[in-house]
Scaffold this active site. Structure first.
Site, short mmCIF file in Angstrom:
data_model
loop_
_atom_site.label_atom_id
_atom_site.label_comp_id
_atom_site.label_asym_id
_atom_site.label_seq_id
_atom_site.Cartn_x
_atom_site.Cartn_y
_atom_site.Cartn_z
N GLU A 43 5.92 -5.05 4.12
CA GLU A 43 5.45 -5.43 3.54
C GLU A 43 4.18 -4.08 2.86
O GLU A 43 4.10 -4.04 3.52
CB GLU A 43 4.56 -7.20 3.81
CG GLU A 43 4.07 -7.29 2.77
CD GLU A 43 2.45 -8.67 2.30
OE1 GLU A 43 2.18 -9.11 1.37
OE2 GLU A 43 2.19 -8.40 3.99
N ASP A 95 1.18 5.10 1.05
CA ASP A 95 1.45 4.83 0.01
C ASP A 95 2.53 4.86 -0.30
O ASP A 95 3.80 5.41 -0.14
CB ASP A 95 0.83 6.39 -1.31
CG ASP A 95 0.78 5.38 -2.41
OD1 ASP A 95 -0.30 5.37 -3.25
OD2 ASP A 95 1.92 5.53 -2.96
N ASP A 117 -1.65 -4.78 -7.16
CA ASP A 117 -1.99 -4.60 -8.51
C ASP A 117 -1.10 -4.63 -9.45
O ASP A 117 -0.24 -4.52 -10.12
CB ASP A 117 -2.76 -3.74 -8.33
CG ASP A 117 -3.96 -3.26 -6.74
OD1 ASP A 117 -3.65 -4.36 -6.07
OD2 ASP A 117 -3.66 -2.41 -6.11
#
Ligand code: SAM
Length: 218
Positions: A43, A95, A117
């Site tokens: 995920e 990241d 986001d």
């Protein structure tokens, strides 16, 4: 999700047995991390880890890796995993841009993107986790018949994603604008954000994408 800085969080992450340190050294060797050759599902942007913890308990024969770039958020997941001690779940503080540095070609079986986001401004579109730039990263690490599954409450981001995923050369296998009232919602496991938004009455959108042309990546 960004939480207030917690003093000592970096040290706790560096010492946690549940966080893989120097993960680029594990590239193509993830079977050694888990001690078995079970499929690896990840995920990206895991948040506090509720979704993966539920899946890891349900599916002991699948290995799960949660990727989160913020230490304070990751720390919450670590604290829960310290209680649960699930052997088929670990975390990376990374990241998403670096995923191809830590997973080898075809090493990942499934990629979950949950409530990513939205980055609503056009000039930030490249930062969206369903942008062609990130789809190219997933293309490098995902098994040839693997799926990217994306859920969101954000209609604009969802419509953007339907288009960008196709433009990036992927096939949208299926999609729904109301997961919880569709056939695709039967086995659904809710994430933290999903529980919050659906309690507010917001419909949840979901798509599953695969490669258009299967390359021999296994
Ligand atoms: N997936 C969780 C859920 O559905 O409850 C958390 C959703 S939260 C809105 C998005 C999370 O993705 C945040 O914790 C954020 O730090 C993380 N994130 C965003 N961009 C990321 C990136 N490029 N790499 C890794 N994590 C990222």
């Amino acid at each position: 999700m960004r939480l207030r800085h917690i003093p000592g969080s970096e040290e706790q992450i560096a010492e946690s047995p549940y966080v893989i340190q120097a993960p680029e050294e594990k590239k193509t060797h993830w079977a050694e991390v888990f001690g078995n050759r079970n499929p690896i599902y990840i995920e990206v942007g895991m948040g506090k880890g509720k979704f993966l913890m539920e899946l890891a308990q349900k599916n002991p024969d699948i290995n799960y890796v949660g990727i989160e770039r913020y230490s304070t958020v990751l720390l919450k997941a670590i604290q829960k995993q310290e209680r649960l001690k699930l052997p088929n779940l670990c975390f990376l503080r990374e990241d998403a841009q670096r995923l191809a540095d830590v997973f080898g070609t075809g090493e990942v079986w499934k990629i979950y993107l949950n409530f990513s986001d939205p980055w609503p401004k056009d000039r930030h579109a490249k930062r969206r986790l369903t942008s062609p730039r990130f789809m190219a990263v997933y293309d490098r690490i995902l098994k040839s018949d693997g799926l990217v599954e994306f859920k969101t409450d954000n209609q604009d981001l969802f419509e953007y994603s339907l288009q960008s995923v196709s433009e990036a050369g992927w096939n949208v296998e299926w999609h729904t604008f109301d997961l919880h009232h569709s056939e695709y919602g039967e086995e659904n496991v809710m994430t933290e954000y999903e529980a919050k938004f659906s309690a507010q009455g917001k419909p949840i959108c979901k798509l599953a994408a695969s490669r258009k042309v299967s390359a021999s990546k296994n």
